[in-house]
Design a protein around this motif. Sequence first.
Motif, PDB file in Angstrom:
ATOM      1  N   GLU A  66      -3.098   5.302   3.859  1.00 28.09           N
ATOM      2  CA  GLU A  66      -2.149   5.618   2.790  1.00 28.09           C
ATOM      3  C   GLU A  66      -0.719   5.742   3.303  1.00 28.09           C
ATOM      4  OE1 GLU A  66      -3.432   8.887   0.380  1.00 28.09           O
ATOM      5  OE2 GLU A  66      -5.444   8.072   0.118  1.00 28.09           O
ATOM      6  N   ASP A  67      -0.420   5.123   4.436  1.00 34.73           N
ATOM      7  CA  ASP A  67       0.955   5.022   4.925  1.00 34.73           C
ATOM      8  C   ASP A  67       1.527   3.707   4.389  1.00 34.73           C
ATOM      9  OD1 ASP A  67       0.764   7.394   6.328  1.00 34.73           O
ATOM     10  OD2 ASP A  67       0.032   6.408   8.134  1.00 34.73           O
ATOM     11  N   TYR A  68       1.807   3.707   3.096  1.00 34.24           N
ATOM     12  CA  TYR A  68       2.088   2.453   2.404  1.00 34.24           C
ATOM     13  C   TYR A  68       3.382   1.780   2.857  1.00 34.24           C
ATOM     14  CZ  TYR A  68      -1.638   4.110  -0.650  1.00 34.24           C
ATOM     15  OH  TYR A  68      -2.832   4.568  -1.136  1.00 34.24           O
ATOM     16  N   GLN A  69       4.418   2.562   3.116  1.00 32.12           N
ATOM     17  CA  GLN A  69       5.674   1.947   3.555  1.00 32.12           C
ATOM     18  C   GLN A  69       5.525   1.294   4.924  1.00 32.12           C
ATOM     19  OE1 GLN A  69       8.338   1.339   1.848  1.00 32.12           O
ATOM     20  NE2 GLN A  69       7.507   2.364   0.047  1.00 32.12           N
ATOM     21  N   GLU A  70       4.800   1.952   5.832  1.00 40.33           N
ATOM     22  CA  GLU A  70       4.564   1.352   7.138  1.00 40.33           C
ATOM     23  C   GLU A  70       3.735   0.078   6.997  1.00 40.33           C
ATOM     24  OE1 GLU A  70       4.312   4.480   6.426  1.00 40.33           O
ATOM     25  OE2 GLU A  70       5.302   5.704   7.939  1.00 40.33           O
ATOM     26  N   ALA A  71       2.763   0.113   6.075  1.00 36.33           N
ATOM     27  CA  ALA A  71       1.934  -1.073   5.850  1.00 36.33           C
ATOM     28  C   ALA A  71       2.774  -2.231   5.327  1.00 36.33           C
ATOM     29  CB  ALA A  71       0.814  -0.740   4.861  1.00 36.33           C
ATOM     30  N   ILE A  72       3.680  -1.936   4.403  1.00 39.86           N
ATOM     31  CA  ILE A  72       4.550  -2.985   3.863  1.00 39.86           C
ATOM     32  C   ILE A  72       5.406  -3.584   4.971  1.00 39.86           C
ATOM     33  CG2 ILE A  72       6.608  -3.344   2.415  1.00 39.86           C
ATOM     34  CD1 ILE A  72       5.315  -1.454   0.370  1.00 39.86           C
ATOM     35  N   GLU A  73       5.919  -2.746   5.861  1.00 43.43           N
ATOM     36  CA  GLU A  73       6.720  -3.251   6.973  1.00 43.43           C
ATOM     37  C   GLU A  73       5.884  -4.161   7.881  1.00 43.43           C
ATOM     38  OE1 GLU A  73       8.457   0.033   9.009  1.00 43.43           O
ATOM     39  OE2 GLU A  73       9.576   0.735   7.262  1.00 43.43           O
ATOM     40  N   ASP A  74       4.628  -3.769   8.120  1.00 43.09           N
ATOM     41  CA  ASP A  74       3.764  -4.596   8.968  1.00 43.09           C
ATOM     42  C   ASP A  74       3.477  -5.946   8.311  1.00 43.09           C
ATOM     43  OD1 ASP A  74       3.514  -2.803  11.088  1.00 43.09           O
ATOM     44  OD2 ASP A  74       1.897  -1.711  10.110  1.00 43.09           O
ATOM     45  N   PRO A  95     -14.025 -34.344   5.387  1.00 45.31           N
ATOM     46  CA  PRO A  95     -14.906 -33.554   4.518  1.00 45.31           C
ATOM     47  C   PRO A  95     -14.121 -32.418   3.884  1.00 45.31           C
ATOM     48  CG  PRO A  95     -15.891 -33.889   6.684  1.00 45.31           C
ATOM     49  CD  PRO A  95     -14.476 -34.347   6.773  1.00 45.31           C
ATOM     50  N   PRO A  96     -14.372 -32.138   2.625  1.00 45.94           N
ATOM     51  CA  PRO A  96     -13.645 -31.056   1.961  1.00 45.94           C
ATOM     52  C   PRO A  96     -13.937 -29.715   2.613  1.00 45.94           C
ATOM     53  CG  PRO A  96     -15.521 -31.747   0.632  1.00 45.94           C
ATOM     54  CD  PRO A  96     -15.401 -32.736   1.757  1.00 45.94           C
ATOM     55  N   THR A  97     -12.903 -28.882   2.688  1.00 46.03           N
ATOM     56  CA  THR A  97     -13.058 -27.541   3.255  1.00 46.03           C
ATOM     57  C   THR A  97     -12.975 -26.516   2.147  1.00 46.03           C
ATOM     58  OG1 THR A  97     -10.699 -27.378   3.625  1.00 46.03           O
ATOM     59  CG2 THR A  97     -12.025 -28.229   5.442  1.00 46.03           C
ATOM     60  N   THR A  98     -13.604 -25.416   2.373  1.00 46.85           N
ATOM     61  CA  THR A  98     -13.565 -24.329   1.391  1.00 46.85           C
ATOM     62  C   THR A  98     -12.459 -23.378   1.744  1.00 46.85           C
ATOM     63  OG1 THR A  98     -15.946 -24.485   1.114  1.00 46.85           O
ATOM     64  CG2 THR A  98     -14.878 -22.461   0.337  1.00 46.85           C
ATOM     65  N   GLU A  99     -11.594 -23.176   0.785  1.00 47.57           N
ATOM     66  CA  GLU A  99     -10.472 -22.257   1.033  1.00 47.57           C
ATOM     67  C   GLU A  99     -10.993 -20.853   1.293  1.00 47.57           C
ATOM     68  OE1 GLU A  99      -6.806 -20.305  -1.481  1.00 47.57           O
ATOM     69  OE2 GLU A  99      -7.585 -22.247  -2.071  1.00 47.57           O
ATOM     70  N   GLU A 100     -10.443 -20.265   2.297  1.00 50.21           N
ATOM     71  CA  GLU A 100     -10.867 -18.909   2.666  1.00 50.21           C
ATOM     72  C   GLU A 100     -10.596 -17.956   1.525  1.00 50.21           C
ATOM     73  OE1 GLU A 100      -9.936 -15.514   6.031  1.00 50.21           O
ATOM     74  OE2 GLU A 100      -8.773 -17.342   5.938  1.00 50.21           O
ATOM     75  N   SER A 101     -11.583 -17.181   1.139  1.00 49.75           N
ATOM     76  CA  SER A 101     -11.381 -16.224   0.059  1.00 49.75           C
ATOM     77  C   SER A 101     -10.669 -15.011   0.579  1.00 49.75           C
ATOM     78  CB  SER A 101     -12.729 -15.819  -0.548  1.00 49.75           C
ATOM     79  OG  SER A 101     -13.530 -15.194   0.437  1.00 49.75           O
ATOM     80  N   VAL A 102      -9.898 -14.406  -0.279  1.00 53.26           N
ATOM     81  CA  VAL A 102      -9.132 -13.229   0.104  1.00 53.26           C
ATOM     82  C   VAL A 102      -9.740 -12.012  -0.548  1.00 53.26           C
ATOM     83  CG1 VAL A 102      -6.872 -12.135   0.077  1.00 53.26           C
ATOM     84  CG2 VAL A 102      -7.035 -14.620   0.276  1.00 53.26           C
ATOM     85  N   LYS A 103     -10.176 -11.114   0.254  1.00 53.47           N
ATOM     86  CA  LYS A 103     -10.766  -9.902  -0.279  1.00 53.47           C
ATOM     87  C   LYS A 103      -9.686  -8.998  -0.821  1.00 53.47           C
ATOM     88  CE  LYS A 103     -13.563  -5.879   1.003  1.00 53.47           C
ATOM     89  NZ  LYS A 103     -14.234  -5.180   2.094  1.00 53.47           N
ATOM     90  N   GLU A 104      -9.853  -8.505  -2.038  1.00 53.88           N
ATOM     91  CA  GLU A 104      -8.863  -7.616  -2.634  1.00 53.88           C
ATOM     92  C   GLU A 104      -8.909  -6.263  -1.950  1.00 53.88           C
ATOM     93  OE1 GLU A 104      -8.212  -5.490  -6.909  1.00 53.88           O
ATOM     94  OE2 GLU A 104      -8.698  -7.611  -6.891  1.00 53.88           O
ATOM     95  N   PRO A 105      -7.769  -5.751  -1.519  1.00 55.24           N
ATOM     96  CA  PRO A 105      -7.754  -4.469  -0.820  1.00 55.24           C
ATOM     97  C   PRO A 105      -8.262  -3.347  -1.713  1.00 55.24           C
ATOM     98  CG  PRO A 105      -5.657  -5.636  -0.595  1.00 55.24           C
ATOM     99  CD  PRO A 105      -6.457  -6.366  -1.617  1.00 55.24           C
ATOM    100  N   GLU A 106      -8.842  -2.363  -1.086  1.00 57.76           N
ATOM    101  CA  GLU A 106      -9.339  -1.231  -1.849  1.00 57.76           C
ATOM    102  C   GLU A 106      -8.191  -0.334  -2.282  1.00 57.76           C
ATOM    103  OE1 GLU A 106     -12.237   0.769   0.429  1.00 57.76           O
ATOM    104  OE2 GLU A 106     -13.648  -0.895   0.442  1.00 57.76           O
ATOM    105  N   THR A 107      -7.179  -0.256  -1.492  1.00 58.89           N
ATOM    106  CA  THR A 107      -6.017   0.538  -1.842  1.00 58.89           C
ATOM    107  C   THR A 107      -4.857  -0.392  -2.059  1.00 58.89           C
ATOM    108  OG1 THR A 107      -5.510   0.847   0.471  1.00 58.89           O
ATOM    109  CG2 THR A 107      -6.757   2.576  -0.622  1.00 58.89           C
ATOM    110  N   PRO A 108      -4.639  -0.317  -3.308  1.00 56.80           N
ATOM    111  CA  PRO A 108      -3.451  -1.022  -3.411  1.00 56.80           C
ATOM    112  C   PRO A 108      -2.622   0.088  -2.932  1.00 56.80           C
ATOM    113  CG  PRO A 108      -4.247  -0.558  -5.592  1.00 56.80           C
ATOM    114  CD  PRO A 108      -5.132  -0.022  -4.556  1.00 56.80           C
TER     115      PRO A 108
END
Length: 523
Positions: free
Chosen positions: A97-105, A161-174
Amino acid sequence: MITIEEAWQLFGLKRGADLKTIKQAYRQLAKQWHPDQFVGDESAIKQAEAKIKEINEAYELIKQQLSESSSGKVQLRTEKTNPDFYYQRGVINAELEDYQEAIEDFSHAIKLDESYLKAYQYRAFLYEKLGYTYRAEADFLKVRQIKLQQTTASASCAAQPPTTEESVKEPETPSSGSSPAESPEEEEPISEPETPPSESAPAEPPEEEEPISEPETTPNQDSIRSSNWRCIHILSGHKDAVSTCAVSAQGLVISGSYDCTVKLWNLKTGDLLKTIEAHSDRVNAVALSADGQSFASACENGSIKVWKLGKGKVKESLRLNAHNAAVTCLQFSLNGQLLITGSEDKTVKLWNLETGELVKTLIGYSAHLMDLALSADGDYFASSALEPLVRIRQIADGKLVRSLKSPSAISSLAFSPDGLSLAAAGYNHQIDFWQVPDYTKLWSANHGSPISSLAFSPHHSLIASGSEDRAIKLWHTQTGELLETIKEHNGAVTSLQFLAHPKLHVLLSGSEDGTLKVWKSDL
């Protein structure tokens, strides 16, 4: 310098503890040693500040170790060029829950890899969680663009050969990211408006007090027909959201925008007087001195510029590399000798405007600063951060004299012009109203949406609130009764200012729709 072993010992934990346990230990220590716990005891406050610094240092070391472990033990020498390191560290900061630091990263990861889909998506969720609607929308748009580019590139490789786009897991904490250095600006004349001016448009900001009359032309179709307030001007010209505004008693409007510019307007005519390419990044805040002769502008990259006004010209008089993160709020002292600044780096700083020297750095905030408000007598200022606390400090030395608890993080503050009231508003949609100087709470009211701005009328018992719901609401300061709702903007209302004129009742509103609107009442 504390070692990683000492960091784990300080937290009373063994290596391998989970994120929830680490976060709980950090919060308990931070609460125990928060300087606000020792108000009135200078010796204890200094000891607490030193302890908080040590706790934060230990916390950062543990997070770094977790990040290195989760990203395959990335070595320190590769951090600066490895976007995966910053992404993994951002995920850990978000989970803590250090959201500002996460945004900077995440911003660092994006800077190293402009197509880093997961970093854009996670940052968008955090922006949305913190109420930065415009930034979240921009990142979600970028996610869609990257996905489209990846799909197009995949389709063009018919032989493969067609590749499957990597799925993005939705974060638990927005906001971050560095910007190029700025070059000093020479004195600039306030030139003619960029749009064709009327014959009555002045060549410079009005220096003498003059009334704001009704426009001679037919009012814009967007004007409202209200029993009390009507729109007499729409100030258009910014290419992005208007983030902040100020207005002098003589009718000079100053606005700042995410388009990296500051604009000067004539309030009487609605004409644009000057556009200043003020900064290399978003302008987050502007403030006007009490005498109307200077103003300051603050930037996303942590820099501040102070400008002198006079004789139709604007001149940069001071430049400060003030903070290590975005500057979010500014206030001049009443005598014009000090500038008070707040930042996402969780500090408030006091600056000597004559010398440009740093006078005081105030720490102890647990989240980034949101707003500053100056008391009517100029002796105190209030500060708020993304935490449920309002701090009242002396301007002379920054000493904390009072802390007011709130049910939610505070986004906006305002002292009444008579000095008898303080209002605070936050992300819980609520306005809290205190009586000064004993700070007895008089009433609370619900706007219905997160509030981004507050302003007191200098003439009547009115306070205005602006919100993400695009509405301006006017409240009775004695009772908290809702008197009127104005909903004419096409974006969130980001800033409100009343004109300090003895006879005229004028309100200025800025919005994410890129406009400022001038409202007039015959009350």
